[in-house]
Design a protein around this motif. Sequence first.
Motif, PDB file in Angstrom:
ATOM      1  N   ARG A  31      -1.281   4.850  -8.295  1.00 26.62           N
ATOM      2  CA  ARG A  31      -2.740   4.756  -8.407  1.00 26.62           C
ATOM      3  C   ARG A  31      -3.128   3.496  -9.176  1.00 26.62           C
ATOM      4  O   ARG A  31      -4.029   2.758  -8.782  1.00 26.62           O
ATOM      5  CB  ARG A  31      -3.260   6.004  -9.115  1.00 26.62           C
ATOM      6  CG  ARG A  31      -4.544   6.521  -8.548  1.00 26.62           C
ATOM      7  CD  ARG A  31      -4.887   7.890  -9.064  1.00 26.62           C
ATOM      8  NE  ARG A  31      -4.432   8.951  -8.205  1.00 26.62           N
ATOM      9  CZ  ARG A  31      -3.635   9.947  -8.560  1.00 26.62           C
ATOM     10  NH1 ARG A  31      -3.177  10.022  -9.780  1.00 26.62           N
ATOM     11  NH2 ARG A  31      -3.283  10.863  -7.692  1.00 26.62           N
ATOM     12  N   HIS A  91       0.805  -1.229   0.000  1.00 27.48           N
ATOM     13  CA  HIS A  91       0.000   0.000   0.000  1.00 27.48           C
ATOM     14  C   HIS A  91       0.836   1.275   0.000  1.00 27.48           C
ATOM     15  O   HIS A  91       0.294   2.372   0.038  1.00 27.48           O
ATOM     16  CB  HIS A  91      -0.968   0.004   1.201  1.00 27.48           C
ATOM     17  CG  HIS A  91      -0.272  -0.039   2.528  1.00 27.48           C
ATOM     18  ND1 HIS A  91       0.014  -1.208   3.181  1.00 27.48           N
ATOM     19  CD2 HIS A  91       0.218   0.961   3.296  1.00 27.48           C
ATOM     20  CE1 HIS A  91       0.638  -0.932   4.309  1.00 27.48           C
ATOM     21  NE2 HIS A  91       0.781   0.370   4.403  1.00 27.48           N
ATOM     22  N   GLN A 124      -1.690   3.321  -1.804  1.00 26.31           N
ATOM     23  CA  GLN A 124      -2.490   4.363  -1.164  1.00 26.31           C
ATOM     24  C   GLN A 124      -1.690   5.536  -0.612  1.00 26.31           C
ATOM     25  O   GLN A 124      -2.235   6.602  -0.364  1.00 26.31           O
ATOM     26  CB  GLN A 124      -3.313   3.748  -0.028  1.00 26.31           C
ATOM     27  CG  GLN A 124      -4.383   2.803  -0.534  1.00 26.31           C
ATOM     28  CD  GLN A 124      -4.983   2.002   0.596  1.00 26.31           C
ATOM     29  OE1 GLN A 124      -4.384   1.045   1.099  1.00 26.31           O
ATOM     30  NE2 GLN A 124      -6.160   2.400   1.009  1.00 26.31           N
TER      31      GLN A 124
END
Length: 152
Positions: A97, A66, A102
Motif C-alpha cells: 500500500r 503495480h 495494487q
Amino acid sequence: MGWICGRDLQVPEAAKRLLAEVPEWFGLPEANADYIEAARTKETWTVRDDDGNVIGLTLVDRHFPHVAELHLMVVDRDRHGQGVGTAMVRAVEEDARERGVQLLEVKTLGSSHPDPGYARTRHFYEQAGFLPLEETNLWGEANPCLFMVKPV
Ligand SMILES: CC(C)(COP(=O)(O)OP(=O)(O)OC[C@H]1O[C@@H](n2cnc3c(N)ncnc32)[C@H](O)[C@@H]1OP(=O)(O)O)[C@@H](O)C(=O)NCCC(=O)NCCS
C-alpha cells in the motif's frame, strides 16, 4: 511466546530448514533447491521468535511496479495455524500500500489436484483475501498451477 514480523536479510539456511519440515508441500528436491537459491537473493520477509529463530519466511517478487508476488511462503511446522502466515501477508500488504502496489499475487496448486494439504493452503490464501484467478498448466499437466490475486 512472542514473535516479530518484518523485512529481513536473506536467510537461505532457514529456507532450507523450513522447506525440509513440510515435505507434503515441498517434496521436489529440484524445486526446493531453486527456492533455497531464491532465498539468497529475493526480497525477504520473516517472522522470528523471541530467540531470533526464523519461524516464517516469505520471498517476494516484483514483476511490475503495480504487483507483488509471494514467491515462497512457508511457516515452521510446529507453528502452523498460529497467525504467522497471516502476519506475513499483512506486512507485505501494508508495504505494498505504501509503495502504491495494487495487487498481491500468489501461485499455488489448484483444486483440480486432490492434495489435501494444498486444499488447506488455498483456504489460507482465501481467508487472507486472495481470490482464485485462473488455473494453468505452467507447472505441467500433473501439477495444476492456480493464480490467486488480492487487490490491495
Ligand atoms: C500455508 C501457511 C503458510 C499458512 O501459515 P499459518 O501461519 O499456518 O496460517 P495462519 O495461522 O496465519 O492462518 C490460519 C488459517 O490458515 C489455514 N491453514 C492452511 N494451512 C494450514 C496448516 N498447515 N496448518 C494450520 N492452518 C492452516 C487455517 O485453516 C486457518 O484458516 P481458518 O482460520 O479459516 O481456519 C502454512 O501453514 C504453511 O507453511 N503450510 C505449508 C506450506 C505451504 O502451504 N506453503 C504455501 C505454498 S503455496
